[in-house]
Motif scaffolding. Sequence first.
Motif, PDB file in Angstrom:
ATOM      1  N   ARG A 140      39.222  28.098  39.805  1.00  6.55           N
ATOM      2  CA  ARG A 140      40.013  29.297  40.115  1.00  6.55           C
ATOM      3  C   ARG A 140      39.133  30.544  40.109  1.00  6.55           C
ATOM      4  N   SER A 141      38.135  30.574  39.230  1.00  6.29           N
ATOM      5  CA  SER A 141      37.225  31.721  39.214  1.00  6.29           C
ATOM      6  C   SER A 141      36.456  31.814  40.520  1.00  6.29           C
ATOM      7  N   PHE A 144      38.907  32.882  43.207  1.00  6.57           N
ATOM      8  CA  PHE A 144      39.281  34.283  43.051  1.00  6.57           C
ATOM      9  C   PHE A 144      38.190  35.210  43.591  1.00  6.57           C
ATOM     10  N   HIS A 145      36.936  34.905  43.272  1.00  4.30           N
ATOM     11  CA  HIS A 145      35.836  35.743  43.762  1.00  4.30           C
ATOM     12  C   HIS A 145      35.634  35.577  45.264  1.00  4.30           C
ATOM     13  N   SER A 147      37.973  35.014  47.517  1.00  3.35           N
ATOM     14  CA  SER A 147      39.037  35.695  48.249  1.00  3.35           C
ATOM     15  C   SER A 147      39.134  37.176  47.921  1.00  3.35           C
ATOM     16  N   GLY A 148      38.306  37.630  46.996  1.00  5.99           N
ATOM     17  CA  GLY A 148      38.354  39.031  46.618  1.00  5.99           C
ATOM     18  C   GLY A 148      39.608  39.402  45.858  1.00  5.99           C
ATOM     19  N   GLY A 149      40.213  38.450  45.210  1.00  4.35           N
ATOM     20  CA  GLY A 149      41.417  38.711  44.423  1.00  4.35           C
ATOM     21  C   GLY A 149      42.703  38.659  45.214  1.00  4.35           C
ATOM     22  N   LYS A 150      42.645  38.308  46.490  1.00  4.28           N
ATOM     23  CA  LYS A 150      43.845  38.268  47.319  1.00  4.28           C
ATOM     24  C   LYS A 150      44.604  36.948  47.182  1.00  4.28           C
ATOM     25  N   PRO A 152      46.115  33.909  45.028  1.00  3.15           N
ATOM     26  CA  PRO A 152      46.459  33.595  43.629  1.00  3.15           C
ATOM     27  C   PRO A 152      45.806  32.318  43.121  1.00  3.15           C
ATOM     28  N   CYS A 153      45.329  31.470  44.055  1.00  4.77           N
ATOM     29  CA  CYS A 153      44.570  30.265  43.698  1.00  4.77           C
ATOM     30  C   CYS A 153      45.345  29.342  42.752  1.00  4.77           C
TER      31      CYS A 153
END
Length: 215
Positions: A140-141, A144-145, A147-150, A152-153
């Motif tokens: 997930r980390s 997350f990185h 997708s730039g935080g977009k 929710p993974c």
Amino acid sequence: MGSENGAGKNYLYNNQDFDLSIDVFSQVSSKLLDDDGRPKRTGTAWTASAHIITAVIGAGLVVMFMFSFITYYTSTLLAACYRSGDPVNGKRNYTYVDAIRSNLGGFEVKICGWVQYLNLFGVAIGYTIASSISMMAIKRSNCFHASGGKDPCHMNSNPYMIAFGIVEIFCSQIPDFDQLWWLSIVAAVMSFTYSTIVLGIGIAKVAGILLQLNY
């Protein structure tokens, strides 16, 4: 007469060979076996320390001191129960069940067996869940990185649990896996490593919060 002397010499030589073979066998046996015929113990203070570090390194400082005291107390109890009867030459108790059977016996042996199996069952479930959560956190980390935080993974933990279970089944087939002396050292180094990483991340997080408060 000559045949009798020859027979006597052959008997003497054979007897000497037999005595020599017994001496050699006893010397080899003393190096590999204990005095009761069981495989000789190979544990040292270093391997015991590695086991203790691996067990308690992930806890907090206060909890670690508490666990250390409990470990010391239970170790003294186990040392006192290791031999039955005479503390030097008494019968060795190699397992918890053997110690309970020698000192208490009866229904307490069954209780000890049930507690041990329940403990192993719970520990196996706990480690499987913890390992799958850790692998999911890494995945997930990265997601997350990326997708730039977009994104929710959201992820499913079942594949990671199954993968960890397959690794456990594979490792359980290794002969004498519990006799690998370097395994505890590797586990202790890994525990130190992830504890150091967590400590560094915590310090960086606190430092970041303090910088934001100053600004």
